[in-house]
Design an enzyme around this catalytic site. Sequence first.
Site, PDB file in Angstrom:
ATOM      1  N   CYS A 284       3.495   8.581   0.840  1.00  0.00           N
ATOM      2  CA  CYS A 284       3.936   7.734   1.950  1.00  0.00           C
ATOM      3  C   CYS A 284       4.225   6.342   1.393  1.00  0.00           C
ATOM      4  O   CYS A 284       3.330   5.659   0.896  1.00  0.00           O
ATOM      5  CB  CYS A 284       2.813   7.700   2.992  1.00  0.00           C
TER       6      CYS A 284
ATOM      7  N   CYS B  57       0.439  -0.376  16.634  1.00  0.00           N
ATOM      8  CA  CYS B  57       0.527  -0.273  15.170  1.00  0.00           C
ATOM      9  C   CYS B  57      -0.098  -1.488  14.506  1.00  0.00           C
ATOM     10  O   CYS B  57       0.234  -2.624  14.843  1.00  0.00           O
ATOM     11  CB  CYS B  57       2.000  -0.135  14.749  1.00  0.00           C
TER      12      CYS B  57
ATOM     13  N   CYS C 177       6.014  -6.269   8.906  1.00  0.00           N
ATOM     14  CA  CYS C 177       7.106  -5.706   9.704  1.00  0.00           C
ATOM     15  C   CYS C 177       7.522  -6.759  10.723  1.00  0.00           C
ATOM     16  O   CYS C 177       6.677  -7.475  11.260  1.00  0.00           O
ATOM     17  CB  CYS C 177       6.620  -4.438  10.412  1.00  0.00           C
TER      18      CYS C 177
ATOM     19  N   GLU D 113       0.821  -1.203   0.000  1.00  0.00           N
ATOM     20  CA  GLU D 113       0.000   0.000   0.000  1.00  0.00           C
ATOM     21  C   GLU D 113       0.858   1.258   0.000  1.00  0.00           C
ATOM     22  O   GLU D 113       1.896   1.323   0.667  1.00  0.00           O
ATOM     23  CB  GLU D 113      -0.921   0.003   1.215  1.00  0.00           C
TER      24      GLU D 113
ATOM     25  N   CYS E 195      -1.798   6.695   9.260  1.00  0.00           N
ATOM     26  CA  CYS E 195      -0.626   6.033   9.821  1.00  0.00           C
ATOM     27  C   CYS E 195      -1.006   4.776  10.588  1.00  0.00           C
ATOM     28  O   CYS E 195      -1.953   4.790  11.362  1.00  0.00           O
ATOM     29  CB  CYS E 195       0.041   6.928  10.837  1.00  0.00           C
TER      30      CYS E 195
HETATM   31  N1  SAH Z   1       8.550   1.525  10.828  1.00  0.00           N
HETATM   32  C1  SAH Z   1       8.821   2.905  10.746  1.00  0.00           C
HETATM   33  C2  SAH Z   1       8.039   3.637   9.676  1.00  0.00           C
HETATM   34  C3  SAH Z   1       6.597   3.247   9.480  1.00  0.00           C
HETATM   35  S1  SAH Z   1       5.436   3.679  10.723  1.00  0.00           S
HETATM   36  C4  SAH Z   1       8.593   3.561  12.095  1.00  0.00           C
HETATM   37  O1  SAH Z   1       8.060   2.920  12.983  1.00  0.00           O
HETATM   38  O2  SAH Z   1       8.992   4.711  12.235  1.00  0.00           O
HETATM   39  C5  SAH Z   1       5.113   5.414  10.455  1.00  0.00           C
HETATM   40  C6  SAH Z   1       4.633   6.148  11.706  1.00  0.00           C
HETATM   41  O3  SAH Z   1       3.254   5.818  12.030  1.00  0.00           O
HETATM   42  C7  SAH Z   1       5.431   5.790  12.945  1.00  0.00           C
HETATM   43  O4  SAH Z   1       5.757   6.929  13.671  1.00  0.00           O
HETATM   44  C8  SAH Z   1       4.467   4.918  13.689  1.00  0.00           C
HETATM   45  O5  SAH Z   1       4.809   4.866  15.032  1.00  0.00           O
HETATM   46  C9  SAH Z   1       3.143   5.601  13.430  1.00  0.00           C
HETATM   47  N2  SAH Z   1       1.976   4.765  13.724  1.00  0.00           N
HETATM   48  C10 SAH Z   1       1.874   3.427  13.668  1.00  0.00           C
HETATM   49  N3  SAH Z   1       0.642   3.026  14.038  1.00  0.00           N
HETATM   50  C11 SAH Z   1      -0.068   4.124  14.329  1.00  0.00           C
HETATM   51  C12 SAH Z   1      -1.415   4.359  14.758  1.00  0.00           C
HETATM   52  N4  SAH Z   1      -2.272   3.362  14.914  1.00  0.00           N
HETATM   53  N5  SAH Z   1      -1.801   5.640  14.954  1.00  0.00           N
HETATM   54  C13 SAH Z   1      -0.948   6.661  14.738  1.00  0.00           C
HETATM   55  N6  SAH Z   1       0.338   6.501  14.346  1.00  0.00           N
HETATM   56  C14 SAH Z   1       0.780   5.250  14.135  1.00  0.00           C
HETATM   57 FE1  SF4 Z   2       6.896  -1.716  12.300  1.00  0.00          FE
HETATM   58 FE2  SF4 Z   2       4.639  -0.371  12.885  1.00  0.00          FE
HETATM   59 FE3  SF4 Z   2       6.635  -0.451  14.655  1.00  0.00          FE
HETATM   60 FE4  SF4 Z   2       6.933   1.009  12.395  1.00  0.00          FE
HETATM   61  S1  SF4 Z   2       5.446   1.379  14.039  1.00  0.00           S
HETATM   62  S2  SF4 Z   2       8.426  -0.421  13.318  1.00  0.00           S
HETATM   63  S3  SF4 Z   2       5.778  -0.290  10.943  1.00  0.00           S
HETATM   64  S4  SF4 Z   2       5.451  -2.226  13.930  1.00  0.00           S
END
Ligand code: SAH
Ligand code: SF4
Length: 410
Positions: free
Chosen positions: A136, A150, A143, A123, A381
């Site tokens: 994005c 997340c 992951c 995606e 996100c």
């Molecule tokens: N794995 C990397 C990049 C992808 S996640 C990382 O963790 O930085 C991109 C951003 O979305 C990260 O800051 C993550 O913490 C945030 N994120 C993940 N799940 C989320 C949620 N349910 N609500 C808001 N932000 C979230």
């Molecule tokens: Fe992986 Fe989600 Fe953690 Fe980013 S925030 S490292 S995508 S599990």
Amino acid sequence: MTLTLDLTSAQTRAALGAHMRTPEKPSLVGLTRDEMAEALAVAGIPERQRRMRVQQLWHWLYVRGVSDFSQMFNISKDLRAELDRHFTVARPEVVEEQISNDGTRKWLFRFPPRGAGRPVEVETVYIPEEGRGTLCISSQVGCTLTCSFCHTGTQKLVRNLTAEEILAQLLTARDRLGDFPDRDTPDGAIVPAEGRKVSNIVMMGMGEPLYNFEHVKKALLIASDGDGLSLSKRRITLSTSGVVPEIARTGDEIGVMLAISLHAVRDDLRDMLVPINKKYPLEALMDACRNYPGLSNARRITFEYVMLRDVNDSLDDAKELVRLLRGIPAKINLIPFNPWPGTNYQCSEWETIEKFADYINQAGYASPIRTPRGRDILAACGQLKSESERMRKSERLALEAMMIAGHGEA
Ligand code: SAH
Ligand code: SF4
């Protein structure tokens, strides 16, 4: 209203004129100049021609955005046929395109299998804003990490994406947005970069980019190359959950902007929210940030902080955050938590988020609260999950109900 296009029918594809890639042939997308020259050698292109051909191919692929050798007019017909015999420059299949009522778009791309593997689905999200547009991009399918808030973290890692697949997300998104204005200029003129729909990219889709360092590096170096996609490195942000040993290399070898998924200011809490913290605790993470190559007041690190009700949103947390970031040129990005079915977390109250933001602002930090975008198409996100583990309808309904009830809605 949400618009969903089903792009799977052969008719629709033909109408779009999409050149879908076939799995057998290797792609020329995502190769460094040297790798492309080697590939051309295999296809029998004489050595004295290779550098010039590489230059031509880069131009067609990244500046003009073509996805078929037949469109490369300054290459002879015979050579185009020869290239076509050995390689592909075609796009992934666009399985689904969703357009939110706020203009956010989400695509599901399908890439052909690698070796004995299966096709994978990825995606990518486009967020248009006043005067700019951010894409994005995903770096992995799933992951390996398991951040507890997340949704991607509940999906197992399927595999790393290749440099080709990372770049293909950018190229295909620009196709769908009509964002290759150079492709059809009658006199072959190059359109200035300013007006582009995709002006910024963030590695914030599925996956941990620093666990796929080499491919991410190759893709981002082509995205920022003046003969490639020409995006300024200041407009490319790589977000990591905190893979400390790769942070200095990110600055040295890629040179893009860094974002850290901080989310907690104490080790005990961060161990729970972002479990990689057990391996690389806050002190090591902050040291790596302080030493990030190229860091200055003009090139700050963005600290992402998801607002979780009664978990990390107190004023004490805000105070500790300011203390922790002392001496680091930083921006703080407060992200209202996006709920998903099965999660035990809730988004902080709006008033709490504002108080938190006020405290940080008064301490001298810019701390924008990220406006939720594309929620009606689950493009926000942490909600990205590939088709291999797509939400069941019942889950979708549950999520909609949560959003209507106002939980987590900012
Ligand atoms: N794995 C990397 C990049 C992808 S996640 C990382 O963790 O930085 C991109 C951003 O979305 C990260 O800051 C993550 O913490 C945030 N994120 C993940 N799940 C989320 C949620 N349910 N609500 C808001 N932000 C979230
Ligand atoms: Fe992986 Fe989600 Fe953690 Fe980013 S925030 S490292 S995508 S599990």
